[in-house]
Design a protein around this motif. Sequence first.
Motif, PDB file in Angstrom:
ATOM      1  N   ASP A 192       1.011  -1.204  -0.115  1.00 23.47           N
ATOM      2  CA  ASP A 192       0.184   0.075   0.090  1.00 23.47           C
ATOM      3  C   ASP A 192       0.996   1.158   0.028  1.00 23.47           C
ATOM      4  O   ASP A 192       0.540   2.308  -0.679  1.00 23.47           O
ATOM      5  CB  ASP A 192      -0.828   0.007   1.176  1.00 23.47           C
ATOM      6  CG  ASP A 192      -2.085  -0.853   1.311  1.00 23.47           C
ATOM      7  OD1 ASP A 192      -2.217  -1.424   0.021  1.00 23.47           O
ATOM      8  OD2 ASP A 192      -2.507  -1.313   2.117  1.00 23.47           O
ATOM      9  N   GLY A 203     -17.875  -3.515   2.114  1.00 21.06           N
ATOM     10  CA  GLY A 203     -17.059  -2.631   2.652  1.00 21.06           C
ATOM     11  C   GLY A 203     -17.026  -3.090   4.191  1.00 21.06           C
ATOM     12  O   GLY A 203     -16.375  -2.078   5.311  1.00 21.06           O
ATOM     13  N   SER A 204     -17.728  -3.998   4.767  1.00 21.55           N
ATOM     14  CA  SER A 204     -17.761  -4.056   6.131  1.00 21.55           C
ATOM     15  C   SER A 204     -16.518  -4.694   6.688  1.00 21.55           C
ATOM     16  O   SER A 204     -16.472  -4.751   8.060  1.00 21.55           O
ATOM     17  CB  SER A 204     -18.953  -4.824   6.374  1.00 21.55           C
ATOM     18  OG  SER A 204     -19.132  -6.148   5.658  1.00 21.55           O
ATOM     19  N   GLY A 205     -15.751  -5.319   5.858  1.00 20.30           N
ATOM     20  CA  GLY A 205     -14.445  -6.064   6.310  1.00 20.30           C
ATOM     21  C   GLY A 205     -14.413  -7.332   6.255  1.00 20.30           C
ATOM     22  O   GLY A 205     -13.471  -8.169   7.090  1.00 20.30           O
ATOM     23  N   LYS A 206     -15.014  -7.924   5.375  1.00 17.96           N
ATOM     24  CA  LYS A 206     -14.955  -9.600   5.116  1.00 17.96           C
ATOM     25  C   LYS A 206     -13.807  -9.877   4.549  1.00 17.96           C
ATOM     26  O   LYS A 206     -13.106 -10.642   5.143  1.00 17.96           O
ATOM     27  CB  LYS A 206     -16.277 -10.007   4.355  1.00 17.96           C
ATOM     28  CG  LYS A 206     -17.726  -9.415   4.809  1.00 17.96           C
ATOM     29  CD  LYS A 206     -18.634  -9.956   3.983  1.00 17.96           C
ATOM     30  CE  LYS A 206     -18.932  -9.321   2.536  1.00 17.96           C
ATOM     31  NZ  LYS A 206     -18.852  -7.759   2.578  1.00 17.96           N
ATOM     32  N   THR A 207     -13.569  -9.231   3.385  1.00 12.81           N
ATOM     33  CA  THR A 207     -12.028  -9.530   2.763  1.00 12.81           C
ATOM     34  C   THR A 207     -10.740  -9.250   3.667  1.00 12.81           C
ATOM     35  O   THR A 207      -9.945  -9.925   3.716  1.00 12.81           O
ATOM     36  CB  THR A 207     -11.884  -8.857   1.445  1.00 12.81           C
ATOM     37  OG1 THR A 207     -13.041  -9.212   0.713  1.00 12.81           O
ATOM     38  CG2 THR A 207     -10.899  -9.348   0.815  1.00 12.81           C
ATOM     39  N   THR A 208     -11.110  -8.321   4.719  1.00 14.82           N
ATOM     40  CA  THR A 208      -9.906  -7.919   5.438  1.00 14.82           C
ATOM     41  C   THR A 208      -9.717  -9.084   6.451  1.00 14.82           C
ATOM     42  O   THR A 208      -8.489  -9.236   6.883  1.00 14.82           O
ATOM     43  CB  THR A 208     -10.280  -6.683   6.242  1.00 14.82           C
ATOM     44  OG1 THR A 208     -10.524  -5.514   5.349  1.00 14.82           O
ATOM     45  CG2 THR A 208      -9.154  -6.104   7.027  1.00 14.82           C
TER      46      THR A 208
HETATM   47  N1  LIG Z   1      -5.368  -1.632   1.250  1.00 11.64           N
HETATM   48  C1  LIG Z   1      -6.448  -0.829   1.957  1.00 11.64           C
HETATM   49  N2  LIG Z   1      -5.890   0.477   2.528  1.00 11.64           N
HETATM   50  C2  LIG Z   1      -6.835   1.102   2.972  1.00 11.64           C
HETATM   51  N3  LIG Z   1      -8.308   0.865   3.053  1.00 11.64           N
HETATM   52  C3  LIG Z   1      -8.543  -0.424   2.577  1.00 11.64           C
HETATM   53  C4  LIG Z   1      -7.615  -1.285   2.081  1.00 11.64           C
HETATM   54  N4  LIG Z   1      -8.503  -2.464   1.682  1.00 11.64           N
HETATM   55  C5  LIG Z   1      -9.517  -2.021   2.231  1.00 11.64           C
HETATM   56  N5  LIG Z   1      -9.618  -0.947   2.925  1.00 11.64           N
HETATM   57  C6  LIG Z   1     -10.967  -0.335   3.322  1.00 11.64           C
HETATM   58  O1  LIG Z   1     -11.512  -1.421   4.338  1.00 11.64           O
HETATM   59  C7  LIG Z   1     -12.828  -1.731   4.428  1.00 11.64           C
HETATM   60  C8  LIG Z   1     -13.112  -3.208   4.478  1.00 11.64           C
HETATM   61  O2  LIG Z   1     -12.672  -3.415   3.288  1.00 11.64           O
HETATM   62  P1  LIG Z   1     -12.946  -4.988   2.748  1.00 11.64           P
HETATM   63  O3  LIG Z   1     -12.459  -5.470   1.343  1.00 11.64           O
HETATM   64  O4  LIG Z   1     -12.452  -5.875   3.916  1.00 11.64           O
HETATM   65  O5  LIG Z   1     -14.721  -4.966   2.623  1.00 11.64           O
HETATM   66  P2  LIG Z   1     -15.586  -6.138   2.202  1.00 11.64           P
HETATM   67  O6  LIG Z   1     -16.609  -6.268   3.508  1.00 11.64           O
HETATM   68  O7  LIG Z   1     -14.809  -7.432   1.973  1.00 11.64           O
HETATM   69  O8  LIG Z   1     -16.168  -5.497   0.873  1.00 11.64           O
HETATM   70  P3  LIG Z   1     -16.800  -6.124  -0.152  1.00 11.64           P
HETATM   71  O9  LIG Z   1     -18.056  -6.922   0.025  1.00 11.64           O
HETATM   72  O10 LIG Z   1     -17.249  -4.915  -0.897  1.00 11.64           O
HETATM   73  O11 LIG Z   1     -15.923  -7.137  -0.889  1.00 11.64           O
HETATM   74  C9  LIG Z   1     -13.565  -0.655   3.531  1.00 11.64           C
HETATM   75  O12 LIG Z   1     -13.841   0.485   3.973  1.00 11.64           O
HETATM   76  C10 LIG Z   1     -12.143  -0.464   2.652  1.00 11.64           C
HETATM   77  O13 LIG Z   1     -12.013   0.836   1.937  1.00 11.64           O
END
Ligand SMILES: Nc1ncnc2c1ncn2[C@@H]1O[C@H](COP(=O)(O)OP(=O)(O)OP(=O)(O)O)[C@@H](O)[C@H]1O
Length: 566
Positions: free
Chosen positions: A105, A365-370
């Motif tokens: 990043d 954007g709730s944080g699942k992939t994170t």
């Molecule tokens: N590399 C990054 N740097 C900064 N913020 C990030 C990064 N990756 C994700 N985010 C932020 O973290 C939050 C969670 O992202 P994430 O991808 O985990 O969501 P998600 O639940 O998987 O979304 P989706 O269903 O759309 O895939 C989001 O607000 C996103 O903008």
Amino acid sequence: MKKVFTYLKPYSLRMFFGFTIKVLGTFMDLGLPWVLAYIIDEIIPKQKVSFILWWGVVMIALSIGARTFNIIANRMAARVARNTIETLRHDLFQKILSLSGTQLDHFTVPSLETRMTSDTYNIHNMIGMMQRIGVRAPIILIGGIVITSTLEPVLTLVLIGVMPFLAIVVYLVSKKGIPLYTGLQLSTDRLIRVVRENITGIRVIKALSKTSYEKKRFSDRNDEVVSKELKAGTTMAITNPVMNLLLNIGLTLVVIVGAFRVDAGASQPGKIVALLSYFAIMLQAVMAITRIFVIFSKASASASRIAEVLNTEEDLKTQQIDRVDSDYHIEFHHVSFAYTSEPCITDIHFGIKKGESLGIIGSTGSGKTTLIHLLMRFYDVTEGKIMLEGKDIKSIDKQELRRRFGIAFQNDALFADRVYENISLGRELPIHRVKEATEDAQAAEFISQLEKELDFKLAIKGSNLSGGQKQRLLVSRALAGEPEILILDDSSSALDYKTDSLLRKAIRENYKDTTSIIIAQRISSVMKLDHILVIEDGQMAGYGTHEELLKNCEVYQEIYQSQLMS
Ligand SMILES: Nc1ncnc2c1ncn2[C@@H]1O[C@H](COP(=O)(O)OP(=O)(O)OP(=O)(O)O)[C@@H](O)[C@H]1O
């Protein structure tokens, strides 16, 4: 630059030989005007044709020798430059692969691309140039001064008088040049980012009629690069005319002073001719030195950008942490995380046993992939810990940790290669295993309809497949290695309900020992799983089975109602 120079060490012997050959060739070049002066002043007055011919042969031999030695030395230099850059690029690529999510990043992908390509190219140019002109030009300059001072000390003083002015110009220009080229590289990074975004999203840009907006965006970045290039180029371009002017003044003075001296009997015409020749080749040498300074300025900016990546310390080191007794295969223990200063994940706490399945559901954007990024240790948690069979993942070697997963991310990469390669992905999996995986992923049928089936060649990013076909190939890839932990991140969103349901059935029946985590937007994709985690703004909004959540989780009830109605 220091870091880059360490890459030259293995080639020091080759460079030494190249250097010696180059020096010999340059000395031969320097000998030519001296022989010419000798012929004019000493041999021609004797009027002996055989002597003249003999010294003519000496001149031809010197000339051929100088060219041959130069060619050999230049080829050796090119080889050193090529091999050095090959190793540097290899190390840089390895380093980029090992960067953590936070470090990626920080650098950004377009910038890393420029560092891998144009920055290494600038250094390649510099290494080649240094060995070729960097050796030749100073010898010509110093050797020229020594020889001319033996031939004509008075006229040599004219040349020496010009030198300090040349040095000042070179110093001033290169001092300005390095920051200008660093700025130029940063603008190039930004330009590449726009190009990259446009090429990746070309369809959506066209669909949303955003082409003029994107054209403007590109044009702005392009203008920025052009204006910085212009500034750097103009600064560097001052050098050549100024140098030329200074040296031509010197040359004119030599002719005038030389004419007076010959007239007064203090010098000979051959010496003046030789001096003019020396001045001409010395002028070329000085020009070459200014070119070296330009290339050095660019390479120095590039070298620090490359060194910045190479010197980046690994921030996800394996730590010594004792294992604890645990009934769970995967356990999140009060995990919190932030990409930036804003918290992204807050106090997530759950455990799943071996062979169980977990569904994760929540708004975009709730944080699942994170959560998956944290589980695979692309980033380190800010608080809490994640454990696999009681072992903190920080204490497991990253390669070993990641080998345990079979994963299909949203929009994962498909390569311009055969279907088989895209599924096996360098794991050399047996064909029968790949076929089983495609059957489980509900991809076998469409693959059987492709020309050459598993040998069908995909286009870049799998653009000759439909969205659903791509997803099924990615799931096949995740299943093919019979992973200990399977993760499907929104991997069935493009599948119809029936295919999605057949996929889940196949996973349930054929991967009983595999612990699976399925991220989905549709409740139907997770409702039959052993556990469901409902996530909202990075926090746990609910955890339990479908029936439990329907009773006690408001967010889940809302998602259920909205999907039922639609
Ligand atoms: N590399 C990054 N740097 C900064 N913020 C990030 C990064 N990756 C994700 N985010 C932020 O973290 C939050 C969670 O992202 P994430 O991808 O985990 O969501 P998600 O639940 O998987 O979304 P989706 O269903 O759309 O895939 C989001 O607000 C996103 O903008």
